[in-house]
Scaffold this motif. Structure first.
Motif, PDB file in Angstrom:
ATOM      1  N   ALA A  43      -3.505  -7.546  -1.653  1.00  0.00           N
ATOM      2  CA  ALA A  43      -4.810  -7.498  -2.317  1.00  0.00           C
ATOM      3  C   ALA A  43      -4.690  -6.882  -3.707  1.00  0.00           C
ATOM      4  N   PRO A  44      -5.364  -7.437  -4.695  1.00  0.00           N
ATOM      5  CA  PRO A  44      -5.291  -6.922  -6.063  1.00  0.00           C
ATOM      6  C   PRO A  44      -6.235  -5.748  -6.285  1.00  0.00           C
ATOM      7  N   VAL A  45      -5.876  -4.594  -5.751  1.00  0.00           N
ATOM      8  CA  VAL A  45      -6.668  -3.383  -5.937  1.00  0.00           C
ATOM      9  C   VAL A  45      -5.748  -2.275  -6.444  1.00  0.00           C
ATOM     10  N   PRO A  46      -6.266  -1.347  -7.251  1.00  0.00           N
ATOM     11  CA  PRO A  46      -5.454  -0.201  -7.665  1.00  0.00           C
ATOM     12  C   PRO A  46      -5.215   0.694  -6.449  1.00  0.00           C
ATOM     13  N   ALA A  47      -4.009   1.237  -6.328  1.00  0.00           N
ATOM     14  CA  ALA A  47      -3.675   2.032  -5.142  1.00  0.00           C
ATOM     15  C   ALA A  47      -2.910   3.290  -5.534  1.00  0.00           C
ATOM     16  N   PRO A  48      -3.570   4.233  -6.220  1.00  0.00           N
ATOM     17  CA  PRO A  48      -2.886   5.472  -6.590  1.00  0.00           C
ATOM     18  C   PRO A  48      -2.586   6.313  -5.355  1.00  0.00           C
ATOM     19  N   GLY A  49      -1.460   7.019  -5.389  1.00  0.00           N
ATOM     20  CA  GLY A  49      -1.093   7.854  -4.253  1.00  0.00           C
ATOM     21  C   GLY A  49      -0.755   7.034  -3.029  1.00  0.00           C
ATOM     22  N   VAL A  50      -0.814   7.684  -1.868  1.00  0.00           N
ATOM     23  CA  VAL A  50      -0.568   7.030  -0.583  1.00  0.00           C
ATOM     24  C   VAL A  50      -1.729   7.358   0.342  1.00  0.00           C
ATOM     25  N   HIS A  51      -2.387   6.327   0.859  1.00  0.00           N
ATOM     26  CA  HIS A  51      -3.507   6.516   1.775  1.00  0.00           C
ATOM     27  C   HIS A  51      -3.033   6.223   3.194  1.00  0.00           C
ATOM     28  N   VAL A  52      -3.207   7.198   4.081  1.00  0.00           N
ATOM     29  CA  VAL A  52      -2.745   7.048   5.454  1.00  0.00           C
ATOM     30  C   VAL A  52      -3.792   7.570   6.438  1.00  0.00           C
ATOM     31  N   ALA A  53      -3.755   7.022   7.651  1.00  0.00           N
ATOM     32  CA  ALA A  53      -4.537   7.560   8.763  1.00  0.00           C
ATOM     33  C   ALA A  53      -3.606   8.474   9.556  1.00  0.00           C
ATOM     34  N   LEU A  54      -4.077   9.687   9.863  1.00  0.00           N
ATOM     35  CA  LEU A  54      -3.294  10.676  10.609  1.00  0.00           C
ATOM     36  C   LEU A  54      -4.095  11.148  11.817  1.00  0.00           C
ATOM     37  N   LEU A  55      -3.415  11.774  12.755  1.00  0.00           N
ATOM     38  CA  LEU A  55      -4.042  12.208  14.003  1.00  0.00           C
ATOM     39  C   LEU A  55      -4.444  13.687  13.975  1.00  0.00           C
ATOM     40  N   TRP A  56      -5.684  13.957  14.410  1.00  0.00           N
ATOM     41  CA  TRP A  56      -6.110  15.352  14.549  1.00  0.00           C
ATOM     42  C   TRP A  56      -5.218  16.105  15.538  1.00  0.00           C
ATOM     43  N   SER A  57      -4.780  15.425  16.569  1.00  0.00           N
ATOM     44  CA  SER A  57      -3.961  16.089  17.588  1.00  0.00           C
ATOM     45  C   SER A  57      -2.616  16.555  17.031  1.00  0.00           C
ATOM     46  N   GLU A  58      -2.224  16.039  15.865  1.00  0.00           N
ATOM     47  CA  GLU A  58      -0.961  16.440  15.244  1.00  0.00           C
ATOM     48  C   GLU A  58      -1.188  17.349  14.043  1.00  0.00           C
ATOM     49  N   ALA A  59      -2.356  17.993  13.980  1.00  0.00           N
ATOM     50  CA  ALA A  59      -2.699  18.824  12.821  1.00  0.00           C
ATOM     51  C   ALA A  59      -1.647  19.913  12.585  1.00  0.00           C
TER      52      ALA A  59
END
Length: 247
Positions: free
Chosen positions: A121-137
């Motif tokens: 997809a042609p979108v700007p993507a600064p940094g790294v966006h991730v989904a993480l788990l609360w159980s692994e806080a």
């Protein structure tokens, strides 16, 4: 000014400022305003008075012009501008592979603009966006500490040395030796597919199910989906050389 126009002017102001290698504080000093004022205009979250916007551009030796165009023409133009660059080139400008090299012991799925980019997809993507788990806080906190993380503070619009534990009441955004990380904390990781670029495999949220917080990038993704649907394209199948892998 309308919300869309406010976002457009904010994006334009940010691009002009970054082209001149100015920080928000630098531009604020040139224009004689507070840094938080520059941040509000760039975010486009509030209607900024036109004289203020003109003052900020004038501080960089620029001025606004006015015109009219078809609805969504500005979005289509931006999409074409981004899509004109090869996906492989756009990927090299991100922190994605740097993050992959450093991440260990933390479950994750690429999300938001990062997942959109990995699917062509042609979108700007600064940094790294991730989904993480609360159980692994706890494990996330240990990992962030080992990667010398600093945490983003909206109030000052900068990273600071404050508690990095995701359970602390601060934005889930960190600057680390593994890159700039934007996290969405979840009770369960979202449904994902796997895409491949060369020999590298990436677990991502499917394009059709992505949600992006940044209004500008979200508008680009929404328009891109519209165009693909009109062309009869599969909303999940990636483009621009991306190869989906069953999983």
């Amino acid at each position: 000014m309308s919300t869309r126009l406010g976002r457009t002017l904010g994006d334009l102001l940010r691009r002009e400022r970054e082209l001149r290698r100015l920080t928000q504080q630098d531009l604020a000093a040139l224009a004689g305003v507070a840094q938080t004022t520059v941040a509000r205009v760039e975010n486009g979250t509030r209607n900024a008075p036109l004289p203020l916007v003109e003052r900020l551009f004038a501080a960089m030796g620029r001025q606004l012009t006015v015109g009219v165009e078809d609805l969504d023409a500005h979005v289509d133009r931006r999409i074409a501008e981004i899509a004109a660059r090869p996906l492989a080139e756009r990927l090299t400008e991100t922190d994605i592979d740097q993050f992959r090299r450093h991440v260990d012991g933390v479950s994750h799925v690429f999300d938001g603009p990062t997942a959109a980019l990995l699917q062509g997809a042609p979108v700007p993507a600064p940094g790294v966006h991730v989904a993480l788990l609360w159980s692994e806080a706890g494990a996330i906190t240990d990992w962030l500490t080992r990667k010398y993380a600093r945490r983003w503070m909206d109030r000052w619009q900068e990273y600071r040395h404050i508690p990095v534990d995701p359970r602390e009441p601060y934005p889930h955004r960190w600057q680390t030796m593994a890159g700039e990380i934007h996290a969405r904390m979840c009770d369960e990781l979202p449904r994902s597919i796997e895409v491949r670029h060369g020999e590298q495999h990436y677990r991502v949220v499917p394009l059709a199910e992505l949600e992006i917080v940044d209004a500008g990038a979200a508008g680009l993704l929404h328009r891109y989906r519209q165009v693909r649907r009109a062309a009869g394209a599969d909303a999940v199948t990636a483009t621009d050389g991306t190869q989906p892998v069953a999983g």
